[in-house]
Write an enzyme that holds these catalytic residues in place. Structure first.
Site, PDB file in Angstrom:
ATOM      1  N   ASP A 232       7.713 -99.577 -59.368  1.00 36.43           N
ATOM      2  CA  ASP A 232       7.017 -98.814 -58.332  1.00 36.43           C
ATOM      3  C   ASP A 232       5.545 -99.199 -58.196  1.00 36.43           C
ATOM      4  OD1 ASP A 232       6.519 -97.696 -60.843  1.00 36.43           O
ATOM      5  OD2 ASP A 232       7.478 -95.794 -60.400  1.00 36.43           O
TER       6      ASP A 232
ATOM      7  N   ASN B 221      10.042 -83.938 -65.791  1.00 30.99           N
ATOM      8  CA  ASN B 221      10.987 -83.243 -64.897  1.00 30.99           C
ATOM      9  C   ASN B 221      12.270 -84.054 -64.702  1.00 30.99           C
ATOM     10  OD1 ASN B 221      10.187 -85.317 -63.270  1.00 30.99           O
ATOM     11  ND2 ASN B 221       9.496 -84.062 -61.557  1.00 30.99           N
TER      12      ASN B 221
ATOM     13  N   HIS C 142      12.454 -87.298 -63.828  1.00 35.51           N
ATOM     14  CA  HIS C 142      12.414 -88.379 -62.835  1.00 35.51           C
ATOM     15  C   HIS C 142      12.491 -89.756 -63.489  1.00 35.51           C
ATOM     16  CE1 HIS C 142       7.694 -88.497 -62.760  1.00 35.51           C
ATOM     17  NE2 HIS C 142       8.145 -89.454 -63.547  1.00 35.51           N
TER      18      HIS C 142
ATOM     19  N   GLU D 288      12.012 -88.461 -57.678  1.00 34.23           N
ATOM     20  CA  GLU D 288      11.818 -87.099 -58.150  1.00 34.23           C
ATOM     21  C   GLU D 288      13.134 -86.327 -57.998  1.00 34.23           C
ATOM     22  OE1 GLU D 288       9.283 -86.130 -59.705  1.00 34.23           O
ATOM     23  OE2 GLU D 288       7.661 -87.486 -59.137  1.00 34.23           O
TER      24      GLU D 288
HETATM   25  C1  F6R Z   1       6.438 -95.662 -63.995  1.00 34.61           C
HETATM   26  C2  F6R Z   1       7.613 -94.815 -63.826  1.00 34.61           C
HETATM   27  C3  F6R Z   1       7.612 -93.355 -64.209  1.00 34.61           C
HETATM   28  C4  F6R Z   1       7.294 -93.137 -65.681  1.00 34.61           C
HETATM   29  C5  F6R Z   1       7.387 -91.642 -66.033  1.00 34.61           C
HETATM   30  C6  F6R Z   1       6.910 -91.380 -67.441  1.00 34.61           C
HETATM   31  O1  F6R Z   1       6.683 -96.968 -63.529  1.00 34.61           O
HETATM   32  O2  F6R Z   1       8.566 -95.302 -63.345  1.00 34.61           O
HETATM   33  O3  F6R Z   1       8.876 -92.806 -63.912  1.00 34.61           O
HETATM   34  O4  F6R Z   1       8.190 -93.855 -66.480  1.00 34.61           O
HETATM   35  O5  F6R Z   1       6.600 -90.898 -65.143  1.00 34.61           O
HETATM   36  O6  F6R Z   1       5.528 -91.596 -67.507  1.00 34.61           O
HETATM   37  P1  F6R Z   1       4.790 -91.712 -68.909  1.00 34.61           P
HETATM   38  O7  F6R Z   1       5.377 -92.888 -69.583  1.00 34.61           O
HETATM   39  O8  F6R Z   1       3.349 -91.934 -68.586  1.00 34.61           O
HETATM   40  O9  F6R Z   1       5.075 -90.440 -69.646  1.00 34.61           O
END
Ligand code: F6R
Length: 247
Positions: A67, A136, A138, A143
């Site tokens: 992303d 959450n 995701h 989401e």
């Molecule tokens: C980032 C991504 C997000 C993160 C998730 C966890 O490329 O795809 O889904 O993997 O938000 O974020 P952290 O690792 O910062 O807890």
């Protein structure tokens, strides 16, 4: 599903790197899917160490990131392209032209999303996708409520994400409100998936994703539909699991 429960995030990084390195050594032109955020950093540190020690070659590796924020140039200090350069690409012998992060500045983001999917197809698909999980549930910017069959697309960020991100930007109007994200359907097409998690704030999401129903309310639960997933979970994120995973 394979669930490996480890003691700390350094061990999580080493186990994930060992899994990926073993696959990479067997296939030249390996296609690696990558994530940003704090979760994969121990993995990236270990991949850098292996590369510098001459134990893992990235010269023919191709990468695709999950992303990127719409509207942020690659040089912006909050862009995921910059994150990847600083935390991985600048430190390994990878050909930067073979590293792909969605283009947040694409003139036509929708057309870019289609082209991104085509680029992945053109190299034969992703061999191994690295994922982190949001508290959450995701995955990437999918989401809760995202279709489990979704493809790479432009998504609107939730109010809470926009608010959380505002601390990194000088002005509220600079905070991105949209992102380009690989879809859940796209992610599920990877040959293998390595999902990483650490921290007590992830325990609920990990348990729901692994042991709850497959549901749009928990996007990571879609991984139950994939037969080559390795979850590498630090004990503090595994406290709510009830089944006898990896024990
Ligand atoms: C980032 C991504 C997000 C993160 C998730 C966890 O490329 O795809 O889904 O993997 O938000 O974020 P952290 O690792 O910062 O807890």
């Amino acid at each position: 599903m394979q669930v490996i429960i480890v003691g700390d995030k350094e061990e999580m990084g080493r186990r994930a790197a060992a899994l990926i390195a073993e696959q990479m050594r067997r296939k030249p032109h390996f296609v690696l899917g990558l994530a940003t955020g704090s979760t994969p950093l121990p993995l990236y540190q270990e991949l850098v160490r292996l590369n510098k020690a001459g134990e893992l070659d990235f010269s023919t590796t191709i990468t695709f990131n999950l992303d990127e924020y719409v509207g942020l140039p690659p040089t912006h200090d909050q862009s995921y392209r910059r994150f990847m350069n600083v935390n991985l690409f600048d430190h390994i012998n990878i050909n930067k032209a073979a590293t792909h992060v969605p283009d947040g500045m694409a003139a036509d983001p929708e057309a870019f999303c289609e082209a991104y999917e085509a680029m992945i197809d053109d190299v034969g698909g992703i061999d191994c996708q690295v994922l982190g999980i949001g508290s959450n549930g995701h995955i990437a910017f999918n989401e809760p409520g995202s279709s489990l069959a979704s493809r790479t697309r432009v998504v609107g960020l939730t109010e809470s994400t926009i608010k959380d991100n505002s601390r990194f930007f000088a002005r509220m109007e600079d905070v991105p409100t949209r992102a380009i994200s690989m879809g859940i359907g796209t992610i599920l097409e990877a040959e293998r998936i390595v999902m990483l998690a650490y921290g007590a704030n992830k325990a609920e999401a990990v348990a729901k994703a692994l042991e709850g129903p497959v549901t749009v309310s928990v996007p990571a639960s879609a991984l139950q539909m994939h037969d080559q997933v390795a979850w590498i979970v630090v004990a503090d994120a595994a406290t709510k699991l009830r089944l006898e995973w990896g024990r």
